[in-house]
Motif scaffolding. Structure first.
Motif, PDB file in Angstrom:
ATOM      1  N   VAL A 191       0.832  -1.209   0.000  1.00 39.53           N
ATOM      2  CA  VAL A 191       0.000   0.000   0.000  1.00 39.53           C
ATOM      3  C   VAL A 191       0.867   1.260   0.000  1.00 39.53           C
ATOM      4  CG1 VAL A 191      -1.760   1.256   1.279  1.00 39.53           C
ATOM      5  CG2 VAL A 191      -1.810  -1.235   1.222  1.00 39.53           C
ATOM      6  N   LYS A 192       1.843   1.292   0.914  1.00 40.97           N
ATOM      7  CA  LYS A 192       2.690   2.488   1.029  1.00 40.97           C
ATOM      8  C   LYS A 192       3.450   2.734  -0.281  1.00 40.97           C
ATOM      9  CE  LYS A 192       6.472   2.227   3.736  1.00 40.97           C
ATOM     10  NZ  LYS A 192       7.724   2.647   3.163  1.00 40.97           N
ATOM     11  N   GLU A 193       3.985   1.669  -0.843  1.00 34.45           N
ATOM     12  CA  GLU A 193       4.795   1.798  -2.058  1.00 34.45           C
ATOM     13  C   GLU A 193       3.938   2.274  -3.239  1.00 34.45           C
ATOM     14  OE1 GLU A 193       4.849  -0.684   0.077  1.00 34.45           O
ATOM     15  OE2 GLU A 193       6.926  -1.190   0.560  1.00 34.45           O
ATOM     16  N   VAL A 194       2.719   1.751  -3.341  1.00 35.23           N
ATOM     17  CA  VAL A 194       1.837   2.165  -4.435  1.00 35.23           C
ATOM     18  C   VAL A 194       1.471   3.647  -4.267  1.00 35.23           C
ATOM     19  CG1 VAL A 194      -0.516   1.888  -5.341  1.00 35.23           C
ATOM     20  CG2 VAL A 194       0.922  -0.127  -4.986  1.00 35.23           C
ATOM     21  N   ARG A 195       1.240   4.065  -3.024  1.00 34.44           N
ATOM     22  CA  ARG A 195       0.890   5.474  -2.788  1.00 34.44           C
ATOM     23  C   ARG A 195       2.062   6.393  -3.134  1.00 34.44           C
ATOM     24  NH1 ARG A 195      -2.581   4.566   2.817  1.00 34.44           N
ATOM     25  NH2 ARG A 195      -4.439   3.807   1.731  1.00 34.44           N
ATOM     26  N   ASN A 230      -8.014   6.880  -0.938  1.00 33.64           N
ATOM     27  CA  ASN A 230      -7.962   7.876   0.140  1.00 33.64           C
ATOM     28  C   ASN A 230      -6.769   8.830   0.042  1.00 33.64           C
ATOM     29  OD1 ASN A 230     -10.348   7.426   1.526  1.00 33.64           O
ATOM     30  ND2 ASN A 230      -9.493   5.655   2.600  1.00 33.64           N
ATOM     31  N   VAL A 231      -6.154   8.916  -1.123  1.00 36.78           N
ATOM     32  CA  VAL A 231      -5.083   9.914  -1.270  1.00 36.78           C
ATOM     33  C   VAL A 231      -5.540  10.992  -2.257  1.00 36.78           C
ATOM     34  CG1 VAL A 231      -3.274   8.239  -0.759  1.00 36.78           C
ATOM     35  CG2 VAL A 231      -3.879   8.704  -3.148  1.00 36.78           C
ATOM     36  N   PRO A 232      -5.085  12.238  -2.052  1.00 40.74           N
ATOM     37  CA  PRO A 232      -5.445  13.298  -3.000  1.00 40.74           C
ATOM     38  C   PRO A 232      -4.658  13.143  -4.303  1.00 40.74           C
ATOM     39  CG  PRO A 232      -3.968  14.161  -1.316  1.00 40.74           C
ATOM     40  CD  PRO A 232      -4.238  12.734  -0.951  1.00 40.74           C
ATOM     41  N   ASP A 233      -5.085  13.802  -5.345  1.00 41.92           N
ATOM     42  CA  ASP A 233      -4.352  13.846  -6.625  1.00 41.92           C
ATOM     43  C   ASP A 233      -4.000  12.465  -7.153  1.00 41.92           C
ATOM     44  OD1 ASP A 233      -4.410  16.617  -6.332  1.00 41.92           O
ATOM     45  OD2 ASP A 233      -2.546  16.581  -5.167  1.00 41.92           O
ATOM     46  N   LYS A 234      -5.021  11.646  -7.282  1.00 43.54           N
ATOM     47  CA  LYS A 234      -4.782  10.298  -7.810  1.00 43.54           C
ATOM     48  C   LYS A 234      -4.456  10.347  -9.299  1.00 43.54           C
ATOM     49  CE  LYS A 234      -8.931   9.300  -5.989  1.00 43.54           C
ATOM     50  NZ  LYS A 234      -9.027   9.938  -4.677  1.00 43.54           N
ATOM     51  N   PRO A 235      -3.613   9.446  -9.764  1.00 44.66           N
ATOM     52  CA  PRO A 235      -3.452   9.305 -11.214  1.00 44.66           C
ATOM     53  C   PRO A 235      -4.681   8.611 -11.815  1.00 44.66           C
ATOM     54  CG  PRO A 235      -2.175   7.633 -10.070  1.00 44.66           C
ATOM     55  CD  PRO A 235      -2.797   8.493  -9.003  1.00 44.66           C
ATOM     56  N   LEU A 236      -4.787   8.647 -13.146  1.00 48.94           N
ATOM     57  CA  LEU A 236      -5.765   7.777 -13.810  1.00 48.94           C
ATOM     58  C   LEU A 236      -5.312   6.333 -13.632  1.00 48.94           C
ATOM     59  CD1 LEU A 236      -6.190   9.676 -17.205  1.00 48.94           C
ATOM     60  CD2 LEU A 236      -7.837   9.627 -15.304  1.00 48.94           C
ATOM     61  N   ILE A 237      -6.274   5.435 -13.422  1.00 42.00           N
ATOM     62  CA  ILE A 237      -5.920   4.021 -13.270  1.00 42.00           C
ATOM     63  C   ILE A 237      -6.773   3.204 -14.227  1.00 42.00           C
ATOM     64  CG2 ILE A 237      -5.640   2.096 -11.662  1.00 42.00           C
ATOM     65  CD1 ILE A 237      -5.859   4.126  -9.385  1.00 42.00           C
ATOM     66  N   LYS A 238      -6.109   2.411 -15.050  1.00 40.03           N
ATOM     67  CA  LYS A 238      -6.841   1.565 -15.992  1.00 40.03           C
ATOM     68  C   LYS A 238      -6.409   0.110 -15.839  1.00 40.03           C
ATOM     69  CE  LYS A 238      -7.871   0.707 -20.816  1.00 40.03           C
ATOM     70  NZ  LYS A 238      -7.959   1.207 -22.197  1.00 40.03           N
ATOM     71  N   ASN A 239      -7.346  -0.770 -16.021  1.00 40.43           N
ATOM     72  CA  ASN A 239      -7.094  -2.211 -15.909  1.00 40.43           C
ATOM     73  C   ASN A 239      -6.965  -2.844 -17.296  1.00 40.43           C
ATOM     74  OD1 ASN A 239      -8.917  -5.005 -14.336  1.00 40.43           O
ATOM     75  ND2 ASN A 239      -6.756  -4.748 -14.758  1.00 40.43           N
ATOM     76  N   TYR A 240      -5.816  -3.463 -17.537  1.00 37.77           N
ATOM     77  CA  TYR A 240      -5.611  -4.219 -18.770  1.00 37.77           C
ATOM     78  C   TYR A 240      -5.608  -5.709 -18.419  1.00 37.77           C
ATOM     79  CZ  TYR A 240      -4.022   0.319 -20.512  1.00 37.77           C
ATOM     80  OH  TYR A 240      -3.945   1.643 -20.857  1.00 37.77           O
ATOM     81  N   VAL A 241      -6.568  -6.435 -18.942  1.00 34.30           N
ATOM     82  CA  VAL A 241      -6.674  -7.880 -18.676  1.00 34.30           C
ATOM     83  C   VAL A 241      -5.947  -8.586 -19.819  1.00 34.30           C
ATOM     84  CG1 VAL A 241      -8.239  -9.806 -18.284  1.00 34.30           C
ATOM     85  CG2 VAL A 241      -8.880  -7.496 -17.546  1.00 34.30           C
TER      86      VAL A 241
END
Lengths: 184, 395
Positions: free
Chosen positions: B303-307, B341-352
């Protein structure tokens, strides 16, 4: 990176061939990757295997679609499989057959031939009906391309061939001497 | 130290031997079988001192490992796909009983239709069993992770089971160069297993007892949760220690590559990450700021690393080699959850991608990167979840 694709039939030793070639290149300081496509092989069915070698780490972990060279361990596959699919310009097609390169038709590009079946039978590798031609064809490949030295190949065979190490090494050496090179 | 060209499965076998696993209980399944076949050879030849228990199912294999672990033995097993999912009940038992069993899982697709090829559903579906989950990228990482994962799992702060996964065929049957460390070096790094409580007729305890709702069941589960949190630090600490001795490490929980100034980052696990590394270099050579964050550990989730990663990135593309029918791949859902729960999130897209062993080639990766870069330019998603390289008529 140099990428080699093997076409064989289940039982001929294509997967072991791809490993032995990788081990020979590893002895010469290359980073290597060798793998079959993939599992559930049956005796006699078409089998594909791959070897990649490079001076830097081999990182791409997908199949080979544009091989530098192709090894055909059973000439009957020429009718069943498009063995030259994606082959790079200037790439070699090495075929196990008793024909001379100029007698092989329908294959574009550089051809080399070796009678790996006869060599395997002579050295008692597999049976007459189902000879194991992998080490013989690798000896021919070493001569035809110079990608690995015959000494490295023989060391790998003596170290890692699953059975009849000496006979396999002799088969590789004999094929090295008897491979026939065709023109373009 | 000796370098050999071996498969990922054999790297597992050598890892278990070097770690001096004392009890091996296993049942064969493609493409795992050669892991335990090689170990059987080691035991038969006397190279490895271990009890090798042949069992009638994977469920029994795990039951045997759990009880052997409760006597204080270091235990190992290996499985894949249907074998892993058959173990599900016992997996939850292993973490509940606080037994640091170690397992190699060869990631293989679940039937039907039958497929023996790479897919992450088998292990991702074990998310909530309380196991530490490592996803490997190379055969070297397989061997090294077995040694480090024992140390993490057996530490008294953690005492939890772990599995590492190898993509079917891409690692399990692929020959690569592997540095096999010396036994005495491994012995110095990895002490023998010393659990605080164990089956001992001289010092009897009650194990696996009943807990009424007003008693300690909830607190027992909470303690597992605390131990899983402690595993994060322990994984990093153990890897740093491993690196000091062996000169290698594999990136902790989230293994970042060229992410420092990246605008677009792909998150992926397993062997496709290795291919992505190569393609990232091609884009970087052209001045395009892309990077890779390899999800090496799925549980505990980094979690910390992804944030931290998300702070400076415009687009995160999450590649899932499995799918949770109903909403997205698990790696995507967890990444998005960690960032909610963090501000200024990037766009996140899922590629299957790569389902059932569909080959993930450099072209596949380029297509995904090009799409992710276009999202950055537009500042919005085209779609939230996309299945990549479906054949025509697939819908």
């Amino acid at each position: 990176m140099i990428e080699i694709r093997f076409h064989g039939r289940g039982g001929q030793g294509a997967v072991v061939a791809s490993n032995l070639l990788a081990m020979a290149a590893f002895r010469e300081g290359k980073d290597v990757q060798a793998f079959p496509y993939f599992g559930v092989e049956r005796r006699g069915a078409p089998v594909t295997a791959f070897t990649k070698l490079d001076d830097k780490p081999v990182r791409i972990k997908s199949q080979i679609y544009e091989p530098d060279h192709v090894i055909v361990m059973d000439a009957s596959l020429l009718k069943a499989v498009d063995v030259t699919q994606g082959l790079k310009a200037g790439g070699l097609v090495l075929i196990n057959t008793d024909k001379k390169p100029q007698e092989v038709h329908g294959i574009k590009g550089k051809i080399a031939t070796v009678d790996a079946t006869a060599i395997a039978v002579k050295h008692g590798l597999g049976s007459r009906e189902a000879p194991i031609v992998n080490t013989a064809i690798l000896g021919a490949f070493a001569k035809a391309t110079g990608i690995v030295k015959i000494e490295s190949l023989v060391e790998s065979i003596l170290d890692s061939a699953p059975a009849k190490k000496d006979e396999n090494a002799e088969a590789a050496k004999e094929a090295y001497e008897s491979v026939l090179m065709g023109g373009e | 130290m000796v370098k050999k060209v071996i498969t990922g499965n054999y790297a597992s076998s050598y890892g278990a031997k070097l770690a001096r696993a004392q009890v091996i209980a296993a049942y064969p399944i493609t493409p795992q079988t050669s892991v335990v076949e090689k170990i059987a050879e080691f035991v038969a030849s006397g190279e490895m001192e271990a009890q090798y228990i042949k069992v009638e199912s994977e469920h029994s294999a795990m039951a045997a490992c759990i009880t052997a672990s409760q006597t204080g033995a270091r235990t190992f097993t290996a499985t894949s796909a249907h074998g892993l999912t058959l173990m599900h009940e016992m997996l939850i038992w292993a973490s509940g009983a606080r037994t640091p069993v170690l397992m190699t899982n060869v990631n293989r697709a679940m039937a039907p239709p039958w497929s023996v090829w790479a897919d992450h559903l088998d292990s991702v579906a074990q998310r909530d069993t309380g196991w530490i989950q490592y996803y490997c990228e190379s055969n070297q990482e397989v061997l090294d992770t077995i040694i480090t994962a024992y140390k993490v799992g057996e530490s008294r702060d953690v005492l939890l089971p772990s599995f590492l996964t190898l993509d079917a065929f891409y690692l399990s049957h692929t020959y690569e160069t592997v540095d096999i460390p010396d036994q005495d070096e491994v012995d110095k790094f990895l002490p023998s297993f010393d659990p605080p409580y164990k089956f001992d007729v001289e010092d009897p305890h009650l194990f696996g007892s009943l807990s009424f709702p007003h008693q300690f069941y909830m607190e027992w589960r909470y303690q597992i949760s605390l131990s899983m949190e402690k595993a994060r630090e322990k994984i990093l600490e153990t890897e740093a220690e491993f690196k000091k001795i062996f000169g290698r490490s594999h990136g902790g929980l989230l293994d970042t590559y060229r992410c420092d100034d990246a605008e677009v980052v792909l998150i992926a696990a397993g062997t496709m990450a290795s291919t992505i590394r190569e393609v990232v270099d091609w884009y970087r050579d052209k001045g395009v700021k892309v990077g890779l964050a390899r999800l090496r550990v799925f549980r505990p989730f980094p979690v910390k690393e992804v944030r931290e990663l998300a702070e400076s990135v415009d687009v995160i593309g999450v590649l899932d080699r499995s799918y949770s029918f109903g909403y997205g791949g698990a790696f995507f859902a967890e990444t998005a959850g960690a960032l909610y729960n963090v501000p200024d999130k990037p766009l996140i897209k899922n590629y299957v991608v790569g389902i059932g062993g569909r080959d993930v080639t450099p072209d596949t990766v380029s297509g995904i990167l090009n799409n992710a870069i276009s999202l950055k330019d537009k500042g919005e998603l085209d779609q939230e979840i996309e299945w990549i390289e479906l054949k025509e008529g697939g819908d």
